[in-house]
Design a protein around this motif. Structure first.
Motif, PDB file in Angstrom:
ATOM      1  N   LEU A 173       0.825  -1.213   0.000  1.00  0.00           N
ATOM      2  CA  LEU A 173       0.000   0.000   0.000  1.00  0.00           C
ATOM      3  C   LEU A 173       0.853   1.255   0.000  1.00  0.00           C
ATOM      4  O   LEU A 173       2.004   1.245   0.451  1.00  0.00           O
ATOM      5  CB  LEU A 173      -0.865   0.055   1.268  1.00  0.00           C
ATOM      6  N   VAL A 174       0.262   2.328  -0.488  1.00  0.00           N
ATOM      7  CA  VAL A 174       0.814   3.663  -0.224  1.00  0.00           C
ATOM      8  C   VAL A 174      -0.280   4.423   0.523  1.00  0.00           C
ATOM      9  O   VAL A 174      -1.416   4.492   0.043  1.00  0.00           O
ATOM     10  CB  VAL A 174       1.168   4.407  -1.531  1.00  0.00           C
ATOM     11  N   LEU A 175       0.060   4.919   1.701  1.00  0.00           N
ATOM     12  CA  LEU A 175      -0.907   5.706   2.484  1.00  0.00           C
ATOM     13  C   LEU A 175      -0.610   7.189   2.259  1.00  0.00           C
ATOM     14  O   LEU A 175       0.557   7.591   2.276  1.00  0.00           O
ATOM     15  CB  LEU A 175      -0.788   5.396   3.980  1.00  0.00           C
ATOM     16  N   VAL A 176      -1.656   7.966   2.059  1.00  0.00           N
ATOM     17  CA  VAL A 176      -1.466   9.402   1.804  1.00  0.00           C
ATOM     18  C   VAL A 176      -2.470  10.208   2.608  1.00  0.00           C
ATOM     19  O   VAL A 176      -3.670   9.901   2.609  1.00  0.00           O
ATOM     20  CB  VAL A 176      -1.671   9.732   0.302  1.00  0.00           C
ATOM     21  N   ASN A 177      -1.952  11.213   3.296  1.00  0.00           N
ATOM     22  CA  ASN A 177      -2.821  12.131   4.034  1.00  0.00           C
ATOM     23  C   ASN A 177      -2.481  13.555   3.592  1.00  0.00           C
ATOM     24  O   ASN A 177      -1.314  13.926   3.574  1.00  0.00           O
ATOM     25  CB  ASN A 177      -2.606  11.957   5.545  1.00  0.00           C
ATOM     26  N   LEU A 274       7.641   7.544  -3.827  1.00  0.00           N
ATOM     27  CA  LEU A 274       8.700   8.521  -4.123  1.00  0.00           C
ATOM     28  C   LEU A 274       8.191   9.601  -5.066  1.00  0.00           C
ATOM     29  O   LEU A 274       8.415  10.796  -4.849  1.00  0.00           O
ATOM     30  CB  LEU A 274       9.895   7.814  -4.776  1.00  0.00           C
ATOM     31  N   LEU A 275       7.484   9.152  -6.100  1.00  0.00           N
ATOM     32  CA  LEU A 275       6.959  10.069  -7.109  1.00  0.00           C
ATOM     33  C   LEU A 275       5.945  11.031  -6.492  1.00  0.00           C
ATOM     34  O   LEU A 275       5.976  12.245  -6.729  1.00  0.00           O
ATOM     35  CB  LEU A 275       6.294   9.227  -8.205  1.00  0.00           C
ATOM     36  N   LEU A 276       5.076  10.475  -5.667  1.00  0.00           N
ATOM     37  CA  LEU A 276       4.026  11.276  -5.043  1.00  0.00           C
ATOM     38  C   LEU A 276       4.623  12.324  -4.086  1.00  0.00           C
ATOM     39  O   LEU A 276       4.159  13.465  -4.031  1.00  0.00           O
ATOM     40  CB  LEU A 276       3.090  10.332  -4.282  1.00  0.00           C
ATOM     41  N   ARG A 277       5.677  11.917  -3.366  1.00  0.00           N
ATOM     42  CA  ARG A 277       6.325  12.855  -2.436  1.00  0.00           C
ATOM     43  C   ARG A 277       6.937  14.024  -3.187  1.00  0.00           C
ATOM     44  O   ARG A 277       6.922  15.155  -2.716  1.00  0.00           O
ATOM     45  CB  ARG A 277       7.445  12.144  -1.674  1.00  0.00           C
ATOM     46  N   PRO A 281       5.041  17.661  -1.939  1.00  0.00           N
ATOM     47  CA  PRO A 281       5.902  17.616  -0.752  1.00  0.00           C
ATOM     48  C   PRO A 281       5.162  17.935   0.547  1.00  0.00           C
ATOM     49  O   PRO A 281       5.650  17.620   1.629  1.00  0.00           O
ATOM     50  CB  PRO A 281       6.984  18.662  -1.053  1.00  0.00           C
ATOM     51  N   ASP A 282       3.986  18.548   0.445  1.00  0.00           N
ATOM     52  CA  ASP A 282       3.241  18.901   1.664  1.00  0.00           C
ATOM     53  C   ASP A 282       2.337  17.762   2.143  1.00  0.00           C
ATOM     54  O   ASP A 282       1.736  17.863   3.209  1.00  0.00           O
ATOM     55  CB  ASP A 282       2.406  20.176   1.421  1.00  0.00           C
ATOM     56  N   TRP A 283       2.220  16.682   1.399  1.00  0.00           N
ATOM     57  CA  TRP A 283       1.396  15.557   1.845  1.00  0.00           C
ATOM     58  C   TRP A 283       2.231  14.569   2.652  1.00  0.00           C
ATOM     59  O   TRP A 283       3.436  14.426   2.433  1.00  0.00           O
ATOM     60  CB  TRP A 283       0.809  14.800   0.646  1.00  0.00           C
ATOM     61  N   TRP A 284       1.571  13.863   3.572  1.00  0.00           N
ATOM     62  CA  TRP A 284       2.208  12.748   4.289  1.00  0.00           C
ATOM     63  C   TRP A 284       2.024  11.506   3.418  1.00  0.00           C
ATOM     64  O   TRP A 284       0.899  11.146   3.072  1.00  0.00           O
ATOM     65  CB  TRP A 284       1.535  12.590   5.645  1.00  0.00           C
ATOM     66  N   VAL A 285       3.144  10.902   3.031  1.00  0.00           N
ATOM     67  CA  VAL A 285       3.095   9.753   2.111  1.00  0.00           C
ATOM     68  C   VAL A 285       3.902   8.605   2.718  1.00  0.00           C
ATOM     69  O   VAL A 285       5.071   8.795   3.077  1.00  0.00           O
ATOM     70  CB  VAL A 285       3.708  10.129   0.732  1.00  0.00           C
ATOM     71  N   ALA A 286       3.298   7.431   2.854  1.00  0.00           N
ATOM     72  CA  ALA A 286       4.016   6.318   3.481  1.00  0.00           C
ATOM     73  C   ALA A 286       3.742   5.000   2.759  1.00  0.00           C
ATOM     74  O   ALA A 286       2.604   4.525   2.763  1.00  0.00           O
ATOM     75  CB  ALA A 286       3.603   6.202   4.949  1.00  0.00           C
ATOM     76  N   PRO A 287       4.783   4.410   2.136  1.00  0.00           N
ATOM     77  CA  PRO A 287       4.585   3.060   1.601  1.00  0.00           C
ATOM     78  C   PRO A 287       4.621   2.063   2.745  1.00  0.00           C
ATOM     79  O   PRO A 287       5.381   2.226   3.698  1.00  0.00           O
ATOM     80  CB  PRO A 287       5.797   2.874   0.675  1.00  0.00           C
ATOM     81  N   THR A 288       3.777   1.055   2.687  1.00  0.00           N
ATOM     82  CA  THR A 288       3.756   0.037   3.749  1.00  0.00           C
ATOM     83  C   THR A 288       3.104  -1.237   3.204  1.00  0.00           C
ATOM     84  O   THR A 288       2.753  -1.294   2.024  1.00  0.00           O
ATOM     85  CB  THR A 288       3.009   0.561   5.004  1.00  0.00           C
ATOM     86  N   VAL A 289       2.982  -2.228   4.058  1.00  0.00           N
ATOM     87  CA  VAL A 289       2.287  -3.464   3.672  1.00  0.00           C
ATOM     88  C   VAL A 289       1.249  -3.763   4.746  1.00  0.00           C
ATOM     89  O   VAL A 289       1.555  -3.688   5.942  1.00  0.00           O
ATOM     90  CB  VAL A 289       3.283  -4.650   3.589  1.00  0.00           C
ATOM     91  N   ALA A 290       0.034  -4.086   4.329  1.00  0.00           N
ATOM     92  CA  ALA A 290      -0.968  -4.569   5.299  1.00  0.00           C
ATOM     93  C   ALA A 290      -0.876  -6.086   5.295  1.00  0.00           C
ATOM     94  O   ALA A 290      -0.811  -6.707   4.234  1.00  0.00           O
ATOM     95  CB  ALA A 290      -2.364  -4.105   4.911  1.00  0.00           C
ATOM     96  N   PHE A 291      -0.857  -6.646   6.494  1.00  0.00           N
ATOM     97  CA  PHE A 291      -0.645  -8.088   6.607  1.00  0.00           C
ATOM     98  C   PHE A 291      -1.918  -8.857   6.306  1.00  0.00           C
ATOM     99  O   PHE A 291      -2.971  -8.586   6.871  1.00  0.00           O
ATOM    100  CB  PHE A 291      -0.154  -8.442   8.016  1.00  0.00           C
ATOM    101  N   GLY A 292      -1.800  -9.829   5.396  1.00  0.00           N
ATOM    102  CA  GLY A 292      -2.895 -10.745   5.146  1.00  0.00           C
ATOM    103  C   GLY A 292      -2.835 -11.856   6.176  1.00  0.00           C
ATOM    104  O   GLY A 292      -2.071 -11.779   7.153  1.00  0.00           O
TER     105      GLY A 292
END
Ligand code: ATP
Length: 295
Positions: A173-177, A274-277, A281-292
């Motif tokens: 996932l990529v989480l964005v706020n 990386l591209l989204l950041r 640059p003012d958004w919080w962007v975090a790549p992560t994995v949600a566990f199945g």
């Protein structure tokens, strides 16, 4: 001789993601009933708990500014309620390392409360079973029971009805706020329209990431329209995520404003982040994995 290292309990408070969310009804007391598929991410807050004569909380970490460390904090409220429930006179020195954005639809406060309950049960050696801990948690917030469970679940009612969901793959996932806090209460207040049962097809276990994305595209988050009206930046986030190469699905989590993009693998999610950041640059962007839960 050096003093023996003092015991420390470490707990992880994972981000909670609502892969979909149907508002199925409203109770006479005003609480809304939901039906939501919930998963937990690698991205997490971290709690360290040490024995101490009284309760105290210190907060640090990238998303800590502005978060009160006093009795308004769910970590201390969880600790006090456990003290009362078990008539405990001991305390704990708790350090919260905050990584999840606050009031963001990914349950940071609930996850912290759940982690505090789990951690203090260990630190204080309490003979309190999971069911009592869940009951105590539900008094702190509707999402605390699912955060105590911490694995993929279908959550219903006001959060108290939990059924395990097995056979989900890990979800890159990529989480964005967009950097705006959104109070859950205002999003529910802005909700209009009729409620009804969740009209999603049953999920077939072990169906793989791409089929899961197709299945999810048929469902929705009922809180997305009111949240977008309150915070138009959510629309921009969803558009930006959906436009990224490899994004299989873009959706808001919980009551927002955090949105997630689902990707085919971790590498694609990291490149997209990386591209989204760079673009925002003012958004919080975090790549992560949600566990199945492939078992
Ligand atoms: P949910 O997805 O469960 O609706 P959320 O992600 O929208 O929750 P939280 O981050 O849990 O929201 O924060 C909700 C409120 O709880 C905020 O207004 C915040 O000030 C308060 N709060 C108290 N303790 C904490 C904590 N430890 N971490 C985050 N928020 C906390």
């Amino acid at each position: 001789m050096p003093a023996a290292a003092e015991p420390v309990v470490v707990e992880t408070a994972r981000a909670k993601l609502n892969l979909d969310l149907f508002v199925t009804g409203r109770r006479p007391d005003g609480w809304h009933e939901l039906d939501s598929l919930v998963v937990f991410a690698e991205l997490a807050d971290r709690l360290e708990l040490r024995p101490a004569p009284t309760l105290s909380l210190a907060i640090e970490g990238p998303t800590s500014p502005g978060l009160p460390a006093d009795e308004r904090n769910l970590v201390l409220r969880a600790a006090r309620s456990l003290q009362q429930e078990c008539a405990i006179e001991r305390g704990a020195a708790i350090r919260l390392e905050k990584h999840l954005p606050v009031a963001a639809g990914i349950g940071g406060g609930s996850a912290d409360a759940a982690a505090a309950l789990r951690g203090l049960r260990r630190l204080w050696n309490l003979a309190l079973d999971d069911e009592r801990l869940r009951e105590l948690g539900s008094r702190l917030g509707a999402d605390v029971p699912v955060c105590l469970y911490g694995k993929p679940a279908r959550m219903r009612g006001i959060g108290e009805r939990l059924d395990p969901v097995r056979g989900l793959p890990d979800l890159p996932l990529v989480l964005v706020n967009p950097g705006r806090e959104l109070a859950t209460k205002s999003v529910f207040a802005a909700l209009d329209g009729a409620f009804g049962p969740a009209d999603r097809a049953p999920l077939r276990a072990g169906s793989g990431l791409h089929r899961l994305a197709v299945w999810l595209a048929e469902s929705r988050n009922d809180l997305e329209p009111p949240a977008r009206r309150l915070e138009p930046a959510i629309g921009l986030v969803l558009e930006a995520l959906a436009g990224l190469s490899g994004c299989l699905l873009a959706r808001m989590s919980g009551s927002g404003a955090t949105c997630f993009g689902l990707f085919g693998d971790r590498g694609e999610a990291e490149t997209a982040a990386l591209l989204l950041r760079k673009r925002h640059p003012d958004w919080w962007v975090a790549p992560t994995v949600a566990f199945g839960d492939p078992r």
